[in-house]
Design an enzyme around this catalytic site. Structure first.
Site, short mmCIF file in Angstrom:
data_model
loop_
_atom_site.label_atom_id
_atom_site.label_comp_id
_atom_site.label_asym_id
_atom_site.label_seq_id
_atom_site.Cartn_x
_atom_site.Cartn_y
_atom_site.Cartn_z
N ILE A 151 -49.31 97.07 25.92
CA ILE A 151 -50.02 98.17 26.34
C ILE A 151 -49.35 99.23 27.02
O ILE A 151 -49.41 100.35 27.26
CB ILE A 151 -51.29 97.81 27.27
CG1 ILE A 151 -52.18 98.89 27.21
CG2 ILE A 151 -51.14 97.11 28.43
CD1 ILE A 151 -53.01 99.49 26.03
N SER A 189 -41.46 93.22 35.93
CA SER A 189 -41.79 92.25 34.81
C SER A 189 -40.73 91.15 34.60
O SER A 189 -39.56 91.27 34.88
CB SER A 189 -41.90 93.08 33.42
OG SER A 189 -41.92 92.24 32.40
N ARG A 190 -41.21 90.02 34.46
CA ARG A 190 -40.54 88.80 34.09
C ARG A 190 -39.48 88.95 33.01
O ARG A 190 -38.39 88.47 32.81
CB ARG A 190 -41.34 87.37 34.01
CG ARG A 190 -41.94 87.12 35.24
CD ARG A 190 -42.73 86.03 34.90
NE ARG A 190 -43.94 86.07 34.18
CZ ARG A 190 -44.75 85.24 33.88
NH1 ARG A 190 -44.75 83.94 33.90
NH2 ARG A 190 -45.73 85.70 32.83
N LYS A 250 -57.61 98.62 33.00
CA LYS A 250 -58.80 97.82 32.89
C LYS A 250 -58.63 96.51 32.27
O LYS A 250 -57.72 96.09 31.78
CB LYS A 250 -59.90 98.69 31.98
CG LYS A 250 -59.29 98.96 30.43
CD LYS A 250 -59.98 97.74 29.65
CE LYS A 250 -59.28 97.54 28.27
NZ LYS A 250 -59.75 96.41 27.49
N ASP A 263 -62.95 91.87 26.55
CA ASP A 263 -61.72 92.62 26.74
C ASP A 263 -61.88 93.96 25.92
O ASP A 263 -61.47 95.07 26.45
CB ASP A 263 -60.30 91.97 26.35
CG ASP A 263 -59.25 92.68 26.59
OD1 ASP A 263 -58.48 92.61 27.74
OD2 ASP A 263 -58.85 93.41 25.43
#
Length: 304
Positions: A11, A33-34, A87, A165
């Site tokens: 996303i 971010s990993r 969201k 979701d």
């Protein structure tokens, strides 16, 4: 304003990165971010390290799954940064209320975003319904999780919400366009026997409002909301991109800024500018009520 994007998954890459790049309001200055990165942008793997190294970044946009999001938001607020939440804004209502209290105490902006509310015809639909008496409404929200979240097991883990979701997108539209609020009265939730969250749901609200969500749909998506009134029937299709009145195409977007996520980032810029907080939790409240009131039924095992 400089902004950091936390969570560089599908996303983020599909929507957030291009929306930030095209906006005159924002400069994507860092990511956390990993695994994921954005070409040409400073990348961190640790939130604390980013906050310490980049005090010039005023705003953090969180694109993580719901469960880990609270800790990241709390750290950002404690560091005096404005926070934008993908969201749903949290895994629980209590988390969201806590974040709002923290943001108010810290004097920073906090934005619970609902991207489907920014679809082209949602505002026109709200305007048309504003003075109407609703007699019935129905949500039909069906899509294939394998297409939209391929292999993402977190969706079926506790806190992942399952079919809610995508379904919460419909609820975000419903709670914006109806002229009066409704509340949930009953729900039936179908859980795959090998999963922790539902894959189909049927909802019954007050005032003649119903909903059907299906995340195991075979075929074209159905993202539709139909609202009957004494003055005619309004329908939103394609997630709010199209509107009809009594079956006839109606209305045109009134905002020159096109796209759900570009509108969200424009709204966030305005929120930071005026020092506001926007934490509308109505869509998440309906989801929580469904889990509280819902009858649980077993469904066939789900596998990718």
């Amino acid at each position: 304003m400089k902004i950091a994007l936390v969570g560089v998954g599908k996303i983020a890459l599909d929507q957030h990165v291009p929306s930030i790049a095209d906006s005159p309001d924002w400069d994507l200055a860092a990511t956390v971010s990993r695994h994921g990165t954005v070409e040409g942008v400073e990348a961190f793997t640790d939130m604390d390290a980013m906050l310490e190294a980049r005090p010039d970044i005023r705003v953090v946009s969180l694109c993580l799954p719901p469960v880990p999001r609270f800790d990241y938001a709390r750290k950002a607020i404690a560091a005096g940064r404005h926070v934008m939440l993908e969201k749903p804004p949290g895994a629980t209502l209590a988390e969201c209320h806590a974040l709002e209290a923290m943001a108010r105490a810290a004097g920073v902006s906090l934005f619970a975003t609902w991207h489907s509310r920014e679809a082209d015809m949602v505002d026109p639909a709200r305007g048309w319904l504003a003075d109407k008496r609703v007699t019935r409404a129905h949500i039909n929200w069906q899509e294939d999780v394998r297409k939209w979240h391929p292999g993402q097991d977190w969706c079926f883990e506790p806190g992942g919400m399952g079919v809610f979701d995508p379904g919460i997108n419909a609820l975000s539209i419903l709670t914006k366009i109806l002229p009066a609020p409704v509340h949930l009265r009953a729900a039936t939730l179908h859980f795959p026997e090998n999963r922790q969250t539902p894959i189909t749901v049927d909802l019954t609200f007050s005032d003649g409002v119903t909903g059907h969500f299906n995340w195991d749909h075979d075929g074209p998506e159905h993202w539709d909301i139909e609202v009957e009134t004494e003055a005619g029937t309004l329908a939103l299709h394609d997630g709010g991109a199209r509107m009809t009145l009594d079956g006839q195409a109606h209305g045109a977007p009134g905002d020159a800024l096109r796209g759900e996520y570009p509108r969200l980032y424009k709204a966030m810029a305005a929120l930071v500018e005026r020092g506001g907080i926007d934490m509308d939790l109505a869509p998440l409240t309906h989801v929580a009520d469904a889990f509280m009131l819902g009858e649980r039924r077993s469904a066939a095992a789900f596998d990718w």
